[in-house]
Design a protein around this motif. Structure first.
Motif, PDB file in Angstrom:
ATOM      1  N   LEU A 700       0.834  -1.204   0.000  1.00  0.00           N
ATOM      2  CA  LEU A 700       0.000   0.000   0.000  1.00  0.00           C
ATOM      3  C   LEU A 700       0.866   1.250   0.000  1.00  0.00           C
ATOM      4  CD1 LEU A 700      -2.650   1.533   0.248  1.00  0.00           C
ATOM      5  CD2 LEU A 700      -2.597   1.103   2.712  1.00  0.00           C
ATOM      6  N   TRP A 701       1.920   1.252   0.765  1.00  0.00           N
ATOM      7  CA  TRP A 701       2.829   2.408   0.790  1.00  0.00           C
ATOM      8  C   TRP A 701       3.510   2.566  -0.571  1.00  0.00           C
ATOM      9  CZ3 TRP A 701       7.543   3.076   4.606  1.00  0.00           C
ATOM     10  CH2 TRP A 701       7.947   4.425   4.577  1.00  0.00           C
ATOM     11  N   ALA A 702       3.851   1.450  -1.223  1.00  0.00           N
ATOM     12  CA  ALA A 702       4.469   1.534  -2.549  1.00  0.00           C
ATOM     13  C   ALA A 702       3.509   2.129  -3.566  1.00  0.00           C
ATOM     14  CB  ALA A 702       4.918   0.133  -2.995  1.00  0.00           C
ATOM     15  N   VAL A 703       2.215   1.754  -3.477  1.00  0.00           N
ATOM     16  CA  VAL A 703       1.221   2.338  -4.387  1.00  0.00           C
ATOM     17  C   VAL A 703       1.102   3.837  -4.158  1.00  0.00           C
ATOM     18  CG1 VAL A 703      -1.235   2.375  -4.958  1.00  0.00           C
ATOM     19  CG2 VAL A 703      -0.067   0.191  -4.678  1.00  0.00           C
ATOM     20  N   ALA A 704       1.049   4.231  -2.884  1.00  0.00           N
ATOM     21  CA  ALA A 704       0.978   5.668  -2.588  1.00  0.00           C
ATOM     22  C   ALA A 704       2.226   6.393  -3.068  1.00  0.00           C
ATOM     23  CB  ALA A 704       0.778   5.869  -1.088  1.00  0.00           C
ATOM     24  N   ALA A 705       3.397   5.777  -2.898  1.00  0.00           N
ATOM     25  CA  ALA A 705       4.627   6.396  -3.391  1.00  0.00           C
ATOM     26  C   ALA A 705       4.644   6.465  -4.905  1.00  0.00           C
ATOM     27  CB  ALA A 705       5.839   5.609  -2.888  1.00  0.00           C
ATOM     28  N   GLY A 706       3.928   5.558  -5.581  1.00  0.00           N
ATOM     29  CA  GLY A 706       3.828   5.624  -7.036  1.00  0.00           C
ATOM     30  C   GLY A 706       3.086   6.843  -7.529  1.00  0.00           C
ATOM     31  N   TYR A 707       2.307   7.467  -6.648  1.00  0.00           N
ATOM     32  CA  TYR A 707       1.648   8.745  -6.964  1.00  0.00           C
ATOM     33  C   TYR A 707       2.404   9.937  -6.371  1.00  0.00           C
ATOM     34  CZ  TYR A 707      -2.379   5.754  -8.007  1.00  0.00           C
ATOM     35  OH  TYR A 707      -3.206   4.806  -8.515  1.00  0.00           O
ATOM     36  N   GLY A 708       3.524   9.685  -5.719  1.00  0.00           N
ATOM     37  CA  GLY A 708       4.242  10.764  -5.051  1.00  0.00           C
ATOM     38  C   GLY A 708       3.636  11.164  -3.725  1.00  0.00           C
ATOM     39  N   GLN A 709       2.837  10.272  -3.095  1.00  0.00           N
ATOM     40  CA  GLN A 709       2.171  10.590  -1.835  1.00  0.00           C
ATOM     41  C   GLN A 709       2.797   9.780  -0.691  1.00  0.00           C
ATOM     42  OE1 GLN A 709      -2.023   9.895  -2.413  1.00  0.00           O
ATOM     43  NE2 GLN A 709      -2.175  11.246  -4.178  1.00  0.00           N
ATOM     44  N   SER A 710       2.442  10.191   0.522  1.00  0.00           N
ATOM     45  CA  SER A 710       2.892   9.554   1.774  1.00  0.00           C
ATOM     46  C   SER A 710       4.416   9.470   1.857  1.00  0.00           C
ATOM     47  CB  SER A 710       2.276   8.147   1.921  1.00  0.00           C
ATOM     48  OG  SER A 710       2.802   7.253   0.963  1.00  0.00           O
ATOM     49  N   CYS A 711       5.116  10.405   1.205  1.00  0.00           N
ATOM     50  CA  CYS A 711       6.577  10.396   1.280  1.00  0.00           C
ATOM     51  C   CYS A 711       7.080  10.931   2.612  1.00  0.00           C
ATOM     52  CB  CYS A 711       7.161  11.226   0.140  1.00  0.00           C
ATOM     53  SG  CYS A 711       6.819  10.523  -1.490  1.00  0.00           S
ATOM     54  N   ASP A 712       6.203  11.633   3.351  1.00  0.00           N
ATOM     55  CA  ASP A 712       6.648  12.136   4.648  1.00  0.00           C
ATOM     56  C   ASP A 712       6.882  11.002   5.633  1.00  0.00           C
ATOM     57  OD1 ASP A 712       4.011  11.519   4.471  1.00  0.00           O
ATOM     58  OD2 ASP A 712       3.321  13.089   5.838  1.00  0.00           O
ATOM     59  N   LEU A 713       6.247   9.837   5.394  1.00  0.00           N
ATOM     60  CA  LEU A 713       6.494   8.693   6.268  1.00  0.00           C
ATOM     61  C   LEU A 713       7.906   8.153   6.110  1.00  0.00           C
ATOM     62  CD1 LEU A 713       3.179   6.658   5.872  1.00  0.00           C
ATOM     63  CD2 LEU A 713       3.857   8.116   7.787  1.00  0.00           C
ATOM     64  N   TYR A 714       8.549   8.457   4.976  1.00  0.00           N
ATOM     65  CA  TYR A 714       9.885   7.915   4.724  1.00  0.00           C
ATOM     66  C   TYR A 714      10.882   8.402   5.766  1.00  0.00           C
ATOM     67  CZ  TYR A 714      14.291   6.999   2.311  1.00  0.00           C
ATOM     68  OH  TYR A 714      15.549   6.570   1.992  1.00  0.00           O
ATOM     69  N   ARG A 715      10.808   9.674   6.117  1.00  0.00           N
ATOM     70  CA  ARG A 715      11.739  10.208   7.120  1.00  0.00           C
ATOM     71  C   ARG A 715      11.473   9.607   8.494  1.00  0.00           C
ATOM     72  NH1 ARG A 715      10.797  16.489   6.112  1.00  0.00           N
ATOM     73  NH2 ARG A 715       8.664  15.653   6.122  1.00  0.00           N
ATOM     74  N   ASP A 716      10.191   9.400   8.809  1.00  0.00           N
ATOM     75  CA  ASP A 716       9.865   8.856  10.131  1.00  0.00           C
ATOM     76  C   ASP A 716      10.267   7.389  10.255  1.00  0.00           C
ATOM     77  OD1 ASP A 716       8.791  11.335  10.576  1.00  0.00           O
ATOM     78  OD2 ASP A 716       6.744  10.717  10.052  1.00  0.00           O
ATOM     79  N   LEU A 717      10.106   6.642   9.162  1.00  0.00           N
ATOM     80  CA  LEU A 717      10.354   5.202   9.213  1.00  0.00           C
ATOM     81  C   LEU A 717      11.689   4.823   8.583  1.00  0.00           C
ATOM     82  CD1 LEU A 717       6.784   3.964   8.214  1.00  0.00           C
ATOM     83  CD2 LEU A 717       7.771   4.099  10.501  1.00  0.00           C
ATOM     84  N   TYR A 718      12.565   5.784   8.365  1.00  0.00           N
ATOM     85  CA  TYR A 718      13.855   5.488   7.747  1.00  0.00           C
ATOM     86  C   TYR A 718      14.660   4.465   8.559  1.00  0.00           C
ATOM     87  CZ  TYR A 718      18.403   6.242   5.548  1.00  0.00           C
ATOM     88  OH  TYR A 718      19.600   6.059   4.901  1.00  0.00           O
ATOM     89  N   PRO A 719      14.732   4.566   9.881  1.00  0.00           N
ATOM     90  CA  PRO A 719      15.488   3.541  10.634  1.00  0.00           C
ATOM     91  C   PRO A 719      14.912   2.134  10.454  1.00  0.00           C
ATOM     92  CG  PRO A 719      15.116   5.468  11.983  1.00  0.00           C
ATOM     93  CD  PRO A 719      14.280   5.647  10.769  1.00  0.00           C
ATOM     94  N   VAL A 720      13.601   2.050  10.373  1.00  0.00           N
ATOM     95  CA  VAL A 720      12.977   0.737  10.168  1.00  0.00           C
ATOM     96  C   VAL A 720      13.381   0.164   8.827  1.00  0.00           C
ATOM     97  CG1 VAL A 720      10.776  -0.500  10.001  1.00  0.00           C
ATOM     98  CG2 VAL A 720      11.037   1.383  11.645  1.00  0.00           C
ATOM     99  N   LEU A 721      13.393   1.001   7.783  1.00  0.00           N
ATOM    100  CA  LEU A 721      13.754   0.530   6.446  1.00  0.00           C
ATOM    101  C   LEU A 721      15.215   0.090   6.398  1.00  0.00           C
ATOM    102  CD1 LEU A 721      11.910   3.222   4.282  1.00  0.00           C
ATOM    103  CD2 LEU A 721      11.191   0.885   4.732  1.00  0.00           C
ATOM    104  N   VAL A 722      16.075   0.859   7.026  1.00  0.00           N
ATOM    105  CA  VAL A 722      17.500   0.496   7.037  1.00  0.00           C
ATOM    106  C   VAL A 722      17.701  -0.829   7.771  1.00  0.00           C
ATOM    107  CG1 VAL A 722      19.771   1.176   7.866  1.00  0.00           C
ATOM    108  CG2 VAL A 722      18.276   2.867   6.813  1.00  0.00           C
ATOM    109  N   LYS A 723      16.976  -1.026   8.846  1.00  0.00           N
ATOM    110  CA  LYS A 723      17.092  -2.283   9.593  1.00  0.00           C
ATOM    111  C   LYS A 723      16.656  -3.468   8.734  1.00  0.00           C
ATOM    112  CE  LYS A 723      15.486  -4.524  13.818  1.00  0.00           C
ATOM    113  NZ  LYS A 723      14.622  -4.392  15.033  1.00  0.00           N
TER     114      LYS A 723
END
Length: 1439
Positions: A700-723
């Motif tokens: 779901l997040w990938a679909v939203a990112a495909g429209y350029g949306q919900s990108c503000d979550l990337y900064r908040d969840l960056y540590p989770v993604l790196v892990k």
């Protein structure tokens, strides 16, 4: 004031409150009403008359509450038996109609007619000494005669016994005065107890009148009794009428009686005939005789009156035999019954054996040996039961309907049970139908049943039966209907494969599951104009149509019209069903969301539907006990569910606006953070469900990112993604010991796909920021840059590149590689996107980027290409290809156009494009990365030449491009789109190598053929790829090496040596006077030199595709801020038609025709339009010469029809020198023997109503502007060959006979052999008369039209000398023609018609003549012409 009890107080507190209330003597809050005793009447309600403490019950009266309880089960609507019988007319008086139908008691009393009792006998009661009649005593019944009857009172039994005794005394006199075999009182009436159809066949005059000694004349009538006359003379009048009838019967013959009898049977009402026949049964013996059965035909007429009396007497032998026969029958039935009736049983004194038939043992089932099929029956699990299957009865599959011996239920019986008032029966029927649908979709009945089970069910109203069942009030019925609806609409295998391809290249974009509306448009072509006038738009048209009509073409759209979503929301929100029903409903809603963007909008607009799903099935927190092992989940409400998250993800794919509403209005951002931030191991759910929930959240997040949306979550969840990225290299270690490893791989691919789209969005930030900085206030609203920059995503590449290196090392281990291949594919796609966006970033150092690309090539890609396992992957392309194996994407056996499916039921084969062994996703991603790497670093192109040298790839391309692609279905479109991606990237890499690698020329022709085939196959959504092929490859001289390696010279040499044809090619006479006479090689060379102008011509004419190209370009280039929807356009066919090389000519013809329709006169065209036609003809000539197989899908008739547009466009376009030359060169190619043999003018042609209409237009144009042009004349003559429709030749020699004056094509320059016109001989009489008339009248002459002159002479000669047997008209006509030919004044024509031998184009006249007639012809000529004197034979019309 007394206080009320509060929660938590004990019984002692309640007793204390009661004592306080009684002590206070306060008035009660509820009024107590004493219920009246109904047996005491109205006066019984007084309290003073009721004994104390008797029936002292308190009754609480509720206002507005019905006295009768409502029905708990839905009953079927009652139908009036008399509704259809009441017919109303417009001119009928309502008052008279009310009086006629009045059922009031006054209306009944006013119609009472007193019975005439003047002649009735009056019996006085027998006087006794007792004051009252003596009462019967029960003890006297045993001594009386018992009467066989049903359940009667003692008094009724006594009266019946007395009447039986009285009738026994008076029976002999009654028999003597009344004959039981008397006939009806009118001629031709039937009296036999047999059927009305059999009686006329066996009736005789003796039967009707009786024998002379019968005494029939003294018999009393049975029908006419005279009771209604009301006088003492009634009996005398009846006898007089009876005697008159007998006299009339005596005067009629046997034939007249039978004829009158048949006439009456036809005219009289069958019920009246049955009533008249029943009048004969007046005594008990007659009635019993009718129950036992009629006698044999003919026996009645052979018996006398005395025998009849004996037969019907109580003690007669015939009655005894009948009674004995009945007793024997009852004994046989009793023996067959498993339970023997006993005398001691209550109410079994009169056993009705026919009602006990059902308890007998069933016969053994056997299959009928007939050609007619047997009715299909199904078990409770939906399995088809063989006709001869002998199953035990305890399975519950036997019933008392039709074919009781066969086990199982038919579809008709199941439909009947669905309307039952018994809950269990409705539930069972719906469950069985759901199983049947599920097995039918799996194709289990394809080889056993005729026709489609699903189509039969839908035609019978199964869809709306399920919709009505959803409105039931019983939970079990609702659950069964939901399950059946799930089986009909949802295919779990389809969803599984769509989830699998989600992380492929462009895998998030899918075609909508909308049925093709072409069939609907064709059927409703007449209604469409009316609907457009009243309610314009397709939506309005669908709204005005009934629900069943909409569901016939589109099941989902038909369901949406029935408030289907509102009912499902009510079930989820209010009824709160069990988890299985909830999951089925969520799957159904997911299937609805895949239908179209309109369906997604209706889902979002349904009140409280999405709110309920998000609140109940995607909560932030829930009871952690659901994760405990062995815990039984009784309700899914309040527990997070992966299926609900998937529904939201599919809804988001419907458009960027829908995604924005979901994220903002329904607070899905917080839920995404909740399910992504926590590791699946820590989520209080079962492990598998937790991983699926996390996977769907990332998707779901990938679909939203495909429209350029919900990108503000990337900064908040960056540590989770790196892990997560840091754990990917260690994922392989858990491969063997972790049972959830496949689910973990899917979660990892979803994470990488998310990062891919986040990288694309971050790559657009600099561009949007620059636009925003340079914009002025008057430029309008600007798109704000996303809250993620390139610097924030660029640091992820090292993690993913490290994981790629680790995965590539496992390519030699087959099982491990097969498990890791989906994840490795997403790694490669990420790197391809990263480097394509990286090169566009202004803040990046280009040198660093080139060095990274070189290092990736040398350390990862080139070693990967050299692996032996890669060779086997290229070899698997052809076995897994859908183009090479069309059956791999064929529709399912139970495919329904109204329910779109990907035909994945039963799973796809392993060796298919979406199978587990398919190399297509990995190789497509690899080619995508290589193309982006070589686009950044041009110097690396030569290092990837080995890719095009793989034998498996070449074999695949060689086999895929010439084959006809599969028909366009939802399944094939979904699969072929991914295969076309691989072919496009192969061609894009070939385009880069064409100008730089000297060894590439060996592949050029093959790749050009593949590109030309791909252009006519690309589907909607891939317009950008088609534009790129037209722009850089289709017209690229590097891909047509014949133009610079002796191709034109070879074409000239072939024409000189006639290697390709045995006919004459373009001759100097076919070219307009005053123009040069170029050879085909010269024309080909000129076309090759003008390829750049040809490309510009075609690109300019595809302007109408610009909006679609822009939408497609946005998706393929990753400009996420402009993507509007991940749903591709609806598929109705390829982007370009198969005959797109002729498109400029067709487009120009349509424009000129439209202008002429509006009244404009276009005799000459502007030079730019002439150049357009010239470029079109040049391109077609080049393709027909060097790429003939590319145009093999276009029929020869279609090519000829397209080329005729040259003569129909304007008045003098064909006179232009360049146009004339290229048209003549193409005509020479189309006149080759192989092409002429394949020419089918009667077959339907795309874009044409009929070839006949086009040919009439050509004839009219030829008459108006041709001026005898030989090239135009050849096009007119081509369709007149003997094997084509005679209507074309009749058009020339009939309405357009004036064309014969200008068809001066010389015989030596005519490119078609005359034998194709003269053989076989013409057999149409009208055309032969036209031939003869035009020859005799001089309309058809050799100097004016040498070709048709020779053809007409040949056919007339063959006809007049034919001696075959034929019709009288044809024989008379040919003899008349022969006589008139013999008497002709024109000796030249006479000689040609009489002495014709064979056609010869080399002869000046085009024919060879006999020096003298053959003997058989001479003899026939003398026989025909000598019958009349020569002076009497005058020239006249042959008709």
């Amino acid at each position: 004031m007394l206080s009320r009890p509060k929660p938590g107080e004990s019984e002692a507190d309640l007793l204390r409150f009661q004592n306080q209330f009684l002590a206070a003597r306060a008035s009660p809050a509820v009024k107590v009403v004493k219920k009246a005793d109904k047996r005491r009447g109205a006066g019984g309600s007084g309290d003073e008359e009721r004994p104390p403490l008797q029936d002292s019950r308190d009754v609480v009266i509720l206002e507005d509450f019905p006295d009768v309880l409502p029905a708990l089960t839905p009953a079927p609507p009652k139908k009036s038996k008399f509704k259809n019988a009441c017919v109303c007319f417009d001119d009928e008086d309502p008052e008279e109609r009310l009086d006629c139908q009045d059922r009031h008691i006054t209306a009944v009393f006013s119609k009472i007619v007193e019975r005439d009792t003047s002649t009735a006998a009056v019996t006085m009661p027998v006087p006794t000494g007792d004051p009252f009649p003596r009462a019967f005593h029960r003890s006297e019944i045993k001594n009386e005669v018992k009467v066989e009857s049903g359940r009667k009172s003692i008094f009724a039994q006594k009266i019946a016994a007395k009447r039986a005794a009285e009738e026994a005394v008076t029976a002999p006199s009654a028999v003597e005065t009344r004959h039981t075999h008397g006939r009806l009182a009118f001629p031709g009436a039937m009296c036999s107890p047999g059927s009305a159809e059999e009686e006329p066949l066996h009736s005789t005059k003796d039967d009707l009148l009786g024998k002379p000694d019968d005494g029939v004349s003294t018999q009393r009538p049975h029908i006419i009794t005279g009771e209604g006359l009301g006088s003492l003379e009634s009996e005398r009048e009846a006898l007089a009428i009876h005697e008159e009838n007998l006299q009339k019967l005596h005067s009629m013959t046997q034939a007249e009686i039978l004829q009158e009898q048949r006439r009456l049977l036809v005219q009289l009402d069958p019920s009246l005939v049955a009533f008249l026949k029943s009048r004969r049964g007046v005594d008990e013996g007659q009635e019993r005789w009718e129950k036992l059965g009629p006698p044999e035909p003919g026996t009645e007429s052979q018996q006398g009156a005395k025998e009849t009396v004996k037969d019907f007497s109580v003690g007669g032998s015939g009655m005894e035999e009948s009674v004995r026969t009945e007793k024997d029958t009852r004994m046989e039935i009793t023996v067959d019954l498993p339970i023997k009736p006993q005398k001691e049983w209550i109410h079994m004194n009169n056993v009705e054996f026919e009602k006990l038939e059902w308890i007998k043992d069933l016969p053994h089932p056997r299959q009928k040996r007939t050609k007619k099929g047997m009715q299909a029956r199904f078990s409770l699990k939906g399995e088809l039961i063989p006709p001869d299957a002998d199953l035990p009865t305890h399975l519950g599959l036997h019933h008392h309907g039709e074919e009781a011996e066969r086990a199982g239920y038919s579809l008709q019986e199941l439909f009947h049970l669905c309307r039952s008032q018994i809950i269990q029966q409705r539930t069972l029927a719906l469950q069985v139908l759901g199983h049947v649908v599920q097995k039918a979709k799996a194709g289990e009945f394809a080889s056993s049943l005729k026709g489609s089970v699903l189509r039969l069910l839908l035609d019978a109203g199964f869809l709306f039966l399920l919709r009505f069942s959803l409105d039931d009030t019983v939970d079990n019925v609702i659950a069964a209907s939901v399950r059946a609806l799930h089986a009909l609409l949802v295919s779990p295998e389809d969803e599984e494969y769509l989830d699998q391809t989600f992380s492929w290249y462009q895998g998030m974009a899918v075609f909508p599951f909308t049925p093709n509306s072409e069939e609907e448009e064709e059927e409703e072509e007449e209604e469409e104009l009316t609907l457009m006038e009243k309610t314009p738009g397709k939506k309005s048209k669908d709204e005005n149509k009934p629900d069943p009509d909409v569901a016939r073409y589109d099941v989902i759209k038909g369901l949406l019209k029935t408030q289907f979503l509102h009912r499902l929301r009510y079930i989820l929100e209010v009824l709160r069903p069990v988890p299985a029903v909830v999951l089925d409903i969520l799957d159904i809603l997911t299937r609805v969301a895949r239908h179209s963007s309109e369906a997604c909008s209706q889902l979002l607009a349904c009140p409280r539907l999405i709110e309920t799903i998000v609140r109940e099935f995607l909560p932030i927190q829930w009871d952690p006990r659901v994760a405990e092992p062995g815990h039984l989940l009784t309700s899914l409400h309040g527990v997070a569910c992966a299926t609900a998250m998937k529904l939201i993800r599919v809804l988001a794919s419907g458009g960027r606006n829908a995604t924005a509403r979901l994220l903002n209005k329904f607070e899905l951002k917080s839920r995404l953070s909740r399910f992504i931030a926590e590791d699946p191991q820590d989520v209080p759910l079962r492990r598998e469900e937790a991983i699926r929930l996390s996977t769907e959240a990332f998707r779901l997040w990938a679909v939203a990112a495909g429209y350029g949306q919900s990108c503000d979550l990337y900064r908040d969840l960056y540590p989770v993604l790196v892990k997560i990225l840091q754990s990917l290299p260690h994922l392989l270690s858990d491969c063997q010991e972790n049972p959830t490893f496949p689910l973990s791989i899917q979660r990892a691919t979803a994470v990488v796909t998310l990062l891919t789209h986040m990288t694309q969005t971050a790559g657009c930030t600099a561009e949007l920021q620059a636009r925003l900085s340079s914009s002025s206030p008057g430029d309008g609203e600007q798109i704000p840059p996303p809250p993620v920059t390139w610097n924030q995503v660029s640091g992820l590449r090292p993690f993913l590149e490290t994981s790629l290196r680790r995965s590539v090392q496992e390519i030699s281990r087959l099982e491990t590689w097969q498990a890791l291949q989906p994840l490795t594919t997403t790694y490669i796609i990420y790197l391809g996107v990263y480097y394509s966006v990286c090169s566009q970033q202004p803040s990046l150092n280009p040198i660093d980027c080139l060095e990274e690309v070189e290092r990736l090539t040398s350390e990862v890609l080139l070693p990967l290409l050299s692996q032996p396992a890669m060779h086997s992957m290229w070899d698997l392309l052809r076995p897994c290809s859908a183009l090479c194996n069309p059956l791999s994407c064929s529709p399912a056996p139970e495919f329904l156009p109204s329910i779109v499916s990907l035909s994945c039921t039963g799973r796809k084969p392993l060796m298919s494009l979406v199978g587990s062994k398919s190399p297509f996703p990995f190789l497509t991603a690899l080619l995508f990365l290589i193309n982006n790497v070589t686009h950044i670093h041009k110097g690396l192109v030569s290092k990837y030449t080995s890719v095009l040298d793989f034998k498996g790839l070449k074999d695949y391309l060689l086999q895929s491009w010439p084959t006809r692609p599969p028909s366009i279905t939802p399944s094939s479109a979904w699969i072929l789109r991914h295969e076309y991606h691989l072919q496009y990237f192969v061609l894009a890499l070939a385009q880069k190598m064409a100008g730089t690698c000297p060894d590439y020329a060996q592949h050029a022709s093959l790749h050009h053929c593949v590109a030309m085939a791909l252009l006519s196959r690309l589907l909607p959504g891939s317009e950008h790829l088609a534009h790129e092929l037209l722009l850089g490859l289709a017209f690229n001289p590097e891909f047509i090496p014949e133009g610079k390696t002796g191709g034109p010279e070879a074409a000239d040499f072939s024409d000189i040596l006639h290697l390709d044809t045995s006919t004459k090619l373009a001759q100097p006479g076919l070219v307009a006077a005053g123009f040069p006479k170029p050879r085909r090689g010269v024309l080909l060379g000129e076309s090759y030199q003008h390829l750049a102008f040809i490309r510009a011509c075609y690109l300019s004419l595809f302007v109408h595709l610009e909006p679609a190209v822009a939408r497609s370009q946005v998706a393929y280039q990753g400009r996420t801020y402009l993507v509007q929807s991940l749903l591709l356009p609806e598929v109705k066919g390829p982007i370009l038609p198969s005959d797109w090389p002729f498109f400029p000519l067709i487009s120009l013809y349509n424009k000129v025709s439209s202008a002429e329709t509006r009244g404009a006169v276009l005799n000459s065209l502007p030079p730019d339009l002439v150049n357009t036609v010239t470029r079109n003809l040049q391109w077609v000539l080049l393709l027909e010469t060097w790429r003939a197989r590319v145009l093999q899908n276009i029929s020869a008739a279609a090519k000829l029809a397209r080329l005729m547009c040259v003569f129909l466009t304007g008045g003098d376009l064909f006179r232009e020198g360049s146009v004339h030359c290229y048209t003549a060169a193409l005509l020479a190619l189309y006149c080759q023997p192989k092409v002429l043999d394949s020419l089918e003018l009667d077959a339907p042609l795309p874009g044409l109503a009929s070839f006949h209409d086009l040919y009439i237009s050509v004839l009219e144009q030829f008459e108006g502007v041709s001026f005898g042009d030989p090239l135009f004349g050849v096009f007119v003559l081509l369709p007149l060959q003997r094997r084509f429709s005679v209507q074309l030749r009749l058009a020339v020699f009939g309405e357009h006979v004036s064309t014969l004056r200008a068809l001066g094509v010389p015989l030596k320059q005519f490119p078609v052999p005359l034998e194709r016109y003269t053989s076989p001989p013409e057999d149409n009489l009208n055309l032969l008369r036209q031939y003869f008339r035009t020859l005799v009248t001089g309309v058809l002459r050799h100097p004016w039209c040498p070709v048709l002159y020779a053809v007409a002479v040949a056919h007339v000669n063959s006809f007049i000398f034919s001696q075959d047997s034929t019709t009288q008209e044809a024989d008379t006509t040919r003899k008349s023609m022969l006589r008139k030919t013999w008497l002709m004044v024109d000796e030249v024509l006479k000689k040609h018609l009489l002495y014709y031998k064979v056609p010869n184009p080399e002869s000046p006249m085009g024919i060879d003549l006999y020096e003298q007639l053959p003997p058989i012809r001479l003899k026939y000529l003398q026989m025909v012409t000598k019958k009349e004197p020569k002076e009497n034979m005058q020239m006249s019309d042959p008709e």
